[in-house]
Design a protein around this motif. Structure first.
Motif, PDB file in Angstrom:
ATOM      1  N   MET A  80      14.280  36.822  30.156  1.00  0.00           N
ATOM      2  CA  MET A  80      12.728  37.269  30.467  1.00  0.00           C
ATOM      3  C   MET A  80      12.467  38.811  30.602  1.00  0.00           C
ATOM      4  N   ALA A  81      13.438  39.257  31.657  1.00  0.00           N
ATOM      5  CA  ALA A  81      13.370  40.631  31.995  1.00  0.00           C
ATOM      6  C   ALA A  81      13.875  41.447  30.829  1.00  0.00           C
ATOM      7  N   ALA A  82      14.956  41.067  29.963  1.00  0.00           N
ATOM      8  CA  ALA A  82      15.144  42.059  28.828  1.00  0.00           C
ATOM      9  C   ALA A  82      14.120  41.878  27.792  1.00  0.00           C
ATOM     10  N   LEU A  83      13.557  40.750  27.763  1.00  0.00           N
ATOM     11  CA  LEU A  83      12.343  40.472  26.599  1.00  0.00           C
ATOM     12  C   LEU A  83      11.129  41.612  27.201  1.00  0.00           C
ATOM     13  N   THR A  84      10.693  41.504  28.194  1.00  0.00           N
ATOM     14  CA  THR A  84       9.581  42.346  28.749  1.00  0.00           C
ATOM     15  C   THR A  84      10.136  43.904  28.748  1.00  0.00           C
ATOM     16  N   ARG A  85      11.358  44.123  28.761  1.00  0.00           N
ATOM     17  CA  ARG A  85      11.795  45.604  28.785  1.00  0.00           C
ATOM     18  C   ARG A  85      11.774  46.106  27.275  1.00  0.00           C
ATOM     19  N   LYS A  86      12.112  45.213  26.313  1.00  0.00           N
ATOM     20  CA  LYS A  86      12.373  45.737  25.090  1.00  0.00           C
ATOM     21  C   LYS A  86      10.841  45.593  24.416  1.00  0.00           C
ATOM     22  N   MET A  87      10.012  44.524  24.785  1.00  0.00           N
ATOM     23  CA  MET A  87       8.669  44.348  23.965  1.00  0.00           C
ATOM     24  C   MET A  87       7.570  45.397  24.853  1.00  0.00           C
ATOM     25  N   GLY A  88       7.933  45.732  25.926  1.00  0.00           N
ATOM     26  CA  GLY A  88       6.754  46.490  26.538  1.00  0.00           C
ATOM     27  C   GLY A  88       5.545  45.755  26.781  1.00  0.00           C
ATOM     28  N   ARG A  89       5.589  44.342  27.011  1.00  0.00           N
ATOM     29  CA  ARG A  89       4.474  43.348  27.285  1.00  0.00           C
ATOM     30  C   ARG A  89       5.006  42.835  28.731  1.00  0.00           C
ATOM     31  N   LYS A  90       3.941  42.142  29.196  1.00  0.00           N
ATOM     32  CA  LYS A  90       4.080  41.080  30.390  1.00  0.00           C
ATOM     33  C   LYS A  90       4.555  39.882  29.863  1.00  0.00           C
ATOM     34  N   GLU A  91       5.103  39.067  30.809  1.00  0.00           N
ATOM     35  CA  GLU A  91       5.848  37.639  30.690  1.00  0.00           C
ATOM     36  C   GLU A  91       4.648  36.641  29.804  1.00  0.00           C
ATOM     37  N   PRO A  92       3.258  36.576  30.520  1.00  0.00           N
ATOM     38  CA  PRO A  92       2.494  35.642  29.725  1.00  0.00           C
ATOM     39  C   PRO A  92       2.149  36.074  28.466  1.00  0.00           C
ATOM     40  N   VAL A  93       2.128  37.270  27.820  1.00  0.00           N
ATOM     41  CA  VAL A  93       2.020  37.728  26.365  1.00  0.00           C
ATOM     42  C   VAL A  93       3.300  37.153  25.486  1.00  0.00           C
ATOM     43  N   ILE A  94       4.450  37.413  26.121  1.00  0.00           N
ATOM     44  CA  ILE A  94       5.725  37.231  25.652  1.00  0.00           C
ATOM     45  C   ILE A  94       5.674  35.444  25.184  1.00  0.00           C
ATOM     46  N   LEU A  95       5.475  34.733  26.480  1.00  0.00           N
ATOM     47  CA  LEU A  95       5.276  33.370  26.278  1.00  0.00           C
ATOM     48  C   LEU A  95       4.361  32.679  25.139  1.00  0.00           C
ATOM     49  N   ARG A  96       3.194  33.530  25.127  1.00  0.00           N
ATOM     50  CA  ARG A  96       2.515  33.190  24.212  1.00  0.00           C
ATOM     51  C   ARG A  96       2.832  33.246  22.734  1.00  0.00           C
ATOM     52  N   GLY A  97       3.646  34.436  22.435  1.00  0.00           N
ATOM     53  CA  GLY A  97       4.257  34.734  21.415  1.00  0.00           C
ATOM     54  C   GLY A  97       5.446  33.650  20.908  1.00  0.00           C
ATOM     55  N   LEU A  98       6.121  33.268  21.964  1.00  0.00           N
ATOM     56  CA  LEU A  98       7.109  32.348  21.514  1.00  0.00           C
ATOM     57  C   LEU A  98       6.453  30.928  21.218  1.00  0.00           C
ATOM     58  N   SER A  99       5.452  30.708  21.837  1.00  0.00           N
ATOM     59  CA  SER A  99       4.683  29.404  21.459  1.00  0.00           C
ATOM     60  C   SER A  99       4.243  29.571  20.109  1.00  0.00           C
ATOM     61  N   SER A 100       3.597  30.561  19.783  1.00  0.00           N
ATOM     62  CA  SER A 100       3.251  31.093  18.353  1.00  0.00           C
ATOM     63  C   SER A 100       4.324  30.782  17.337  1.00  0.00           C
ATOM     64  N   LEU A 101       5.325  31.583  17.688  1.00  0.00           N
ATOM     65  CA  LEU A 101       6.611  31.516  16.682  1.00  0.00           C
ATOM     66  C   LEU A 101       7.181  30.001  16.692  1.00  0.00           C
ATOM     67  N   GLN A 102       7.084  29.299  17.515  1.00  0.00           N
ATOM     68  CA  GLN A 102       7.500  27.797  17.542  1.00  0.00           C
ATOM     69  C   GLN A 102       6.565  27.096  16.801  1.00  0.00           C
ATOM     70  N   SER A 103       5.386  27.162  16.909  1.00  0.00           N
ATOM     71  CA  SER A 103       4.332  26.325  16.258  1.00  0.00           C
ATOM     72  C   SER A 103       4.336  26.636  14.814  1.00  0.00           C
ATOM     73  N   GLN A 104       4.608  27.975  14.438  1.00  0.00           N
ATOM     74  CA  GLN A 104       4.843  28.355  13.027  1.00  0.00           C
ATOM     75  C   GLN A 104       6.181  27.793  12.406  1.00  0.00           C
ATOM     76  N   GLY A 105       7.043  27.348  13.323  1.00  0.00           N
ATOM     77  CA  GLY A 105       8.379  27.073  12.515  1.00  0.00           C
ATOM     78  C   GLY A 105       9.437  28.251  12.434  1.00  0.00           C
ATOM     79  N   TYR A 106       9.332  29.345  12.957  1.00  0.00           N
ATOM     80  CA  TYR A 106      10.225  30.167  13.123  1.00  0.00           C
ATOM     81  C   TYR A 106      11.454  30.246  14.016  1.00  0.00           C
TER      82      TYR A 106
END
Length: 93
Positions: free
Chosen positions: A26-52
């Motif tokens: 999560m530390a690497a993702l927040t650094r590379k994305m420039g976003r906070k953890e809740p935003v990244i978790l929402r993005g991961l959930s969205s990618l999972q629900s869309q089948g990516y």
């Protein structure tokens, strides 16, 4: 079609897994994305629900990429290429 955040997250995940051989922390993702953890978790959930991606929350090491590119983006590029090829016949021959 993926929104900008989801598309960037998918590319970051895909490139990281390809180069490092494992999912990022999560530390690497927040650094590379420039976003906070809740935003990244929402993005991961969205990618999972869309089948990516396939993912067992909350463990990031369970992320598996099912499709590394935006489906609609690829189709749009192919359509543009076909249109250019069709026009080339009339303009170049």
């Amino acid at each position: 079609m993926l929104n900008d955040l989801d598309r960037k997250l998918l590319r970051v995940l895909s490139n990281y897994i390809k180069t490092k051989g494992s999912a990022p922390t999560m530390a690497a993702l927040t650094r590379k994305m420039g976003r906070k953890e809740p935003v990244i978790l929402r993005g991961l959930s969205s990618l999972q629900s869309q089948g990516y991606i396939q993912w067992q929350p909350p463990w990031l090491d369970t992320i598996r990429i099912l499709e590394a590119w935006d489906r609609d983006g690829i189709q749009k590029e192919q359509k543009q290429k076909r249109d250019m090829d069709n026009n080339a016949y009339f303009t170049q021959y």
